[in-house]
Every structure is written in structure tokens, then in C-alpha cells.
Design an enzyme around this catalytic site. Sequence first.
Site, PDB file in Angstrom:
ATOM      1  N   GLU A   1      45.161  34.249  38.443  1.00  0.00           N
ATOM      2  CA  GLU A   1      46.372  34.276  39.264  1.00  0.00           C
ATOM      3  C   GLU A   1      47.102  35.613  39.199  1.00  0.00           C
ATOM      4  OE1 GLU A   1      46.344  33.270  36.221  1.00  0.00           O
ATOM      5  OE2 GLU A   1      48.114  34.256  35.407  1.00  0.00           O
TER       6      GLU A   1
ATOM      7  N   ASP B   1      51.284  30.361  32.096  1.00  0.00           N
ATOM      8  CA  ASP B   1      49.992  30.282  32.777  1.00  0.00           C
ATOM      9  C   ASP B   1      49.188  29.106  32.232  1.00  0.00           C
ATOM     10  OD1 ASP B   1      47.671  30.667  34.151  1.00  0.00           O
ATOM     11  OD2 ASP B   1      47.074  32.501  33.102  1.00  0.00           O
TER      12      ASP B   1
ATOM     13  N   ASP C   1      43.061  30.132  37.929  1.00  0.00           N
ATOM     14  CA  ASP C   1      43.481  30.781  36.682  1.00  0.00           C
ATOM     15  C   ASP C   1      43.397  32.312  36.787  1.00  0.00           C
ATOM     16  OD1 ASP C   1      44.424  30.915  34.129  1.00  0.00           O
ATOM     17  OD2 ASP C   1      42.543  30.351  33.152  1.00  0.00           O
TER      18      ASP C   1
ATOM     19  N   ARG D   1      46.169  38.692  39.351  1.00  0.00           N
ATOM     20  CA  ARG D   1      45.778  39.652  40.403  1.00  0.00           C
ATOM     21  C   ARG D   1      46.374  39.264  41.756  1.00  0.00           C
ATOM     22  NH1 ARG D   1      39.600  38.519  39.002  1.00  0.00           N
ATOM     23  NH2 ARG D   1      40.616  38.170  37.017  1.00  0.00           N
TER      24      ARG D   1
ATOM     25  N   LYS E   1      53.052  42.198  35.713  1.00  0.00           N
ATOM     26  CA  LYS E   1      52.802  40.759  35.929  1.00  0.00           C
ATOM     27  C   LYS E   1      53.734  39.919  35.062  1.00  0.00           C
ATOM     28  CE  LYS E   1      49.317  37.244  34.612  1.00  0.00           C
ATOM     29  NZ  LYS E   1      47.926  36.985  34.164  1.00  0.00           N
TER      30      LYS E   1
ATOM     31  N   LYS F   1      43.557  25.413  31.976  1.00  0.00           N
ATOM     32  CA  LYS F   1      43.020  25.976  30.737  1.00  0.00           C
ATOM     33  C   LYS F   1      42.799  24.873  29.699  1.00  0.00           C
ATOM     34  CE  LYS F   1      45.300  30.516  30.973  1.00  0.00           C
ATOM     35  NZ  LYS F   1      44.074  31.342  31.016  1.00  0.00           N
TER      36      LYS F   1
ATOM     37  N   ASP G   1      52.442  35.340  29.020  1.00  0.00           N
ATOM     38  CA  ASP G   1      51.762  35.903  30.183  1.00  0.00           C
ATOM     39  C   ASP G   1      52.720  36.664  31.109  1.00  0.00           C
ATOM     40  OD1 ASP G   1      49.240  36.313  31.238  1.00  0.00           O
ATOM     41  OD2 ASP G   1      49.370  34.626  32.630  1.00  0.00           O
TER      42      ASP G   1
HETATM   43  N1  BES Z   1      46.655  35.301  31.564  1.00  0.00           N
HETATM   44  C1  BES Z   1      45.259  35.160  31.590  1.00  0.00           C
HETATM   45  C2  BES Z   1      44.544  36.218  30.750  1.00  0.00           C
HETATM   46  C3  BES Z   1      44.664  36.103  29.268  1.00  0.00           C
HETATM   47  C4  BES Z   1      43.723  35.403  28.552  1.00  0.00           C
HETATM   48  C5  BES Z   1      45.666  36.751  28.601  1.00  0.00           C
HETATM   49  C6  BES Z   1      43.817  35.332  27.180  1.00  0.00           C
HETATM   50  C7  BES Z   1      45.748  36.680  27.232  1.00  0.00           C
HETATM   51  C8  BES Z   1      44.825  35.979  26.517  1.00  0.00           C
HETATM   52  C9  BES Z   1      44.742  35.286  33.015  1.00  0.00           C
HETATM   53  O1  BES Z   1      45.586  34.821  34.005  1.00  0.00           O
HETATM   54  C10 BES Z   1      43.493  34.467  33.094  1.00  0.00           C
HETATM   55  O2  BES Z   1      43.583  33.282  32.952  1.00  0.00           O
HETATM   56  N2  BES Z   1      42.367  35.134  33.305  1.00  0.00           N
HETATM   57  C11 BES Z   1      41.126  34.479  33.383  1.00  0.00           C
HETATM   58  C12 BES Z   1      40.364  35.080  34.526  1.00  0.00           C
HETATM   59  C13 BES Z   1      39.130  34.327  34.892  1.00  0.00           C
HETATM   60  C14 BES Z   1      39.485  32.978  35.478  1.00  0.00           C
HETATM   61  C15 BES Z   1      38.348  35.155  35.865  1.00  0.00           C
HETATM   62  C16 BES Z   1      40.402  34.705  32.047  1.00  0.00           C
HETATM   63  O3  BES Z   1      40.505  35.784  31.486  1.00  0.00           O
HETATM   64  O4  BES Z   1      39.768  33.772  31.589  1.00  0.00           O
HETATM   65 ZN    ZN Z   2      47.596  34.797  33.562  1.00  0.00          ZN
HETATM   66 MN    MN Z   3      45.336  32.739  34.319  1.00  0.00          MN
END
Ligand code: BES
Ligand code: ZN
Ligand code: MN
Length: 508
Positions: free
Chosen positions: A362, A283, A360, A364, A278, A290, A301
Site C-alpha cells: 500500500e 498497516d 499490503d 507505494r 509514507k 498480515k 509504518d
Molecule cells: N509496511 C510494510 C513493510 C514493512 C515490513 C515494514 C516489515 C517494516 C517491517 C509494507 O507496506 C508491506 O507490507 N510490504 C510488503 C510488500 C509485499 C506485499 C510486496 C512486504 O514487504 O511484505
Molecule cells: Zn506498509
Molecule cells: Mn503493507
Amino acid sequence: MAKALIQVAVKAQKGNCFRTAGDLLAVGVFSDTLAGSLAETLDDKLNGKISELKRMGDFEGKANTSCLLYGQGGISAKRILLVGLGERKAFKPEVLRKVASQAVSKAVDLRAKSVLLSLHGDVPASAKLDIAAVGQMITEAACFGAYRYDEFVTEKGKRPASVRATLVDADAKKVTLLKKGISAGMISGGAQNYARTIANRPANVVNPVTLASEAKKLAAATPGLRCTVLDKKQLEKKGMGGILAVGQGSATPPRLIVLQYVPAKASKNAKTVGLVGKAVTFDSGGISIKPGEGMHDMKFDKSGGIAVLGAMKAIAKLKPKCKVYGFIPSAENMPGAGSYRPGDIITTFSGKTVEIQNTDAEGRMLLCDAIAYAEKLGCSTIVDIATLTGACVVALGQKRAGVMSNDDTLVEQLKAASAKTGERLWHLPCDDEFVEAMKSKIADLKNIGGKWGGACTAAAFLSQFIKKAKWAHLDMAGVGVWGANESDAPGSIGFGVRLLTEFVCRTK
Ligand code: BES
Ligand code: ZN
Ligand code: MN
């Protein structure tokens, strides 16, 4: 743009480390005993100074401690750095990596240009490490410890432009074996530092388009590596709705970078491995934006994609027997008039439809297209790596990546590679109950699950895009990206580069 980072050279040399000239000599000290170690010899030469330090409690040889000595008659090096090895009976390969990196890092801070290391001599036989493997580990650690990310700092102070580590041993046979390890270590350690630099670059420098140019540049400079890039038009033609959806809110369009390594003498039944990473260059969360705090770290990211880029660089040089594809789907997740929205239904490359409930989630959406494409191109084993979920960080902390898979043997193979490289993994589930949580009432899938098990539901989502291939997913969201790393250089630690490289090189 960038000024060159610190150059690292590692070599092995026959000789006596106490009688070899250098700016810094690093000697390991166990906390429980000096007996039989290099430190015992040094203690004699220094009239019991190390024993005295231990008695006083100033330096006891505990892990993560060190002590600098000056003006020692009879020792050719200008300075001596005693590094704590912890208890001899608790020795782990990680200790060796840690002290070698610590010593070279200290050399950089001291502006010492040459550092002598004889740490390999103190590895207990019980550790069952051959000397070439030890040479490789020390070399990788030396590369790691010398790293500083300062390409945008215009006043670099007086840090050295280069540092040279020399592994010294009196036995010529050992020197030959160390040299073997050093060449492998320079490839993997060099690729890891390369990945750290690309990952550390901010999102105004690295975006999907510039990342694709970087991949092309790497392939052009690396014999055996090919690179093709699918641009927006080609992604549309192929129906890669997931990658396109994530990228559509950004001024910079998305890309799918495809790297390929083909062995020179590929046997007919050579396996094809697909590595998928990825690369969200920033992000923001998109419309499901966020919170502001810590958002700057979302430049990292892209770390999964960069791990694949770094691994492909190393793989092309190490020349394993299998064919290897590296897929790097890249997009910038931004809010804007063109963004994808919560509620949108996206048709992915596989034909499956996804109801977006949170923009968010994204990663996947990028990965589902890339892993389905990997299988379509003939990859029978697919490993994806991504900073995918905050939930994985909650579950495992910042020292281990999660591994989810449809094949237990593949998990074991990844764990075996991980045991060698020290990039730790922890097996998590992604089966039926989590698959169930990802079903939508108005599409085939939805892109978020319920409240619990977020790392597992994300993996379960991905598992639905694999038909027959053996697949594993590495969630590296917590690992070595966000500050809490064990390096003197803040930012990326290049997690995954050596792990993926080692895994691929073990594939027959
Ligand atoms: N890139 C983030 C995951 C992440 C969070 C990486 C903190 C490093 C530190 C990912 O794209 C994301 O935002 N995931 C969300 C998923 C949720 C919306 C189901 C998350 O983990 O909050
Ligand atoms: Zn992300
Ligand atoms: Mn995200």
C-alpha cells in the site's frame, strides 16, 4: 493526554571538568592507550585506578562498555562514569555519538540531573572533525540518550523530569565553538525526539486525521512553516486515487499533509526540494491481511512521514536558502467492507492506472500520488522516505536504509549527508529489469513484482511516477523502528530526521 517527556538542556562552560560540580562526570577511555587522553589525567588523580581496572580486565575501555566509580576524592562530581571508546586508531564519529548518548542515558537511569561531558577533547585529529561539529554531535547524542517514551505510563517511578548536560573545556575559544554546535544540535536533536514521540504513539491515538492536526499545530508554533491539509473531498477532486484506495477501508479517512518552508529572502533561482514520507498510521495489510505475529509494530509504518515532519521542524529553524515542501500522505490500511481489493484497478493522480495484486503493498500507492504531486508543484529534487518493504530488511538488515535513485549525483549528496549524521545508507538498483517486473497486462502497472528483489521492484514502481525531477527513494523499513535499535528506549529512533535536514541544508 500526554505528560511531558524528559527535558534536555545542553550547555558549554569554561572550566576544569574535574573541578566542576555535577551528579555524573563521563570520561572516555580508549582500549589501546591512555596516552594523551583525559583519562590519563584522571588516572593520575585516581592513583592509577583506571590502569588497574584495565589490568584486572574489569574495564578495558572496549566499545559499548562502561564502569561507574564512586567516592573519588579530589573530583568534584558525585560519580564518575568511564565509557569505553574502543581502539584509538579505529575511532569513528559514531563512537562519540554512542558514548555521549550512553552517558546521558546512564544519568537518566541513575536519576542524576546534571552530567558533565568532556568527551570532545578525546577526538583524534585524524577524525578531521571541527569542534563545532563535535559539539553538535554530542548535543544530538545527549538528546537521544535522554529519551524515554513514557507518556502513557501513569507510574513513572522516579525518573527525572529533566537532565542537563554540560560540555566543559578550559579554553574559552573552544567553548564558543562548542556553543555554536550546541545550538544546531538542539534543533536537530530536538526535532528527532519530537519525531520519535509522534512515531511511538499508537494507532488509536495517531491516525491520518490526528496526524494532520499535529502537523497544523507544529506549523502554527513554528515561524516560517506553513501547513495545508487535503481532506477526502479534496483528494477526490484532485484524483488522488492511490491515497484514497488505501484509506477507503478505514473508519478514519486519509489525508495529504503539505508542509512548506519558504526562505525569508528567497533568491529567484532558489531550488525547490520536495520531501515525501509514507505515513500509514497502521498497516494491517488490508484484505491481504498480515499474520498476527508482530502486527502491533505496524503502528511504526508512519515513520517515513514522521521523519519528514521532524525534518521540516528542524529546517524551518535552520533556515536554508532553498524552498522546501514536505508531503505526508497518510492513511490507515484496514480490511473492511469498504476496502480496496486485490484485482481492483486504480487510477492514480498521474493518470497512470495500477492493478492491485496485494493490498499490503500500500505504501507505494500513497507515495506515487504524493511524488507526482510534488513534481507538479515545482519540486526539481524529490526525496521520499518510507518503511516500504520487508525485502529491504532482508537485504540490508537493521542498520542501513536502502537508497534507490534516477540520479547518481543525488545519491552522492545523500551519502555525504549520511556520513555526517551517521544514519547509514546503501545504494540499491531500481532500473530496467525491475521496471519490467512491475508491468501489468490489464493496467499500466501492477503493485507487486515477482518473488525477488522486492525493495528494488517497489522503488522501480515509484520511479515511473517521476517525469523529469531528480528523485531518490529511501527504504527505511529495517532501520531503528523495530526493536533492534541501540537506544535504551524501545521504539522509534527517529531515523531520517537529521539525514533529511542535513541534506536540505546542504542544498544551495
Ligand atoms: N509496511 C510494510 C513493510 C514493512 C515490513 C515494514 C516489515 C517494516 C517491517 C509494507 O507496506 C508491506 O507490507 N510490504 C510488503 C510488500 C509485499 C506485499 C510486496 C512486504 O514487504 O511484505
Ligand atoms: Zn506498509
Ligand atoms: Mn503493507
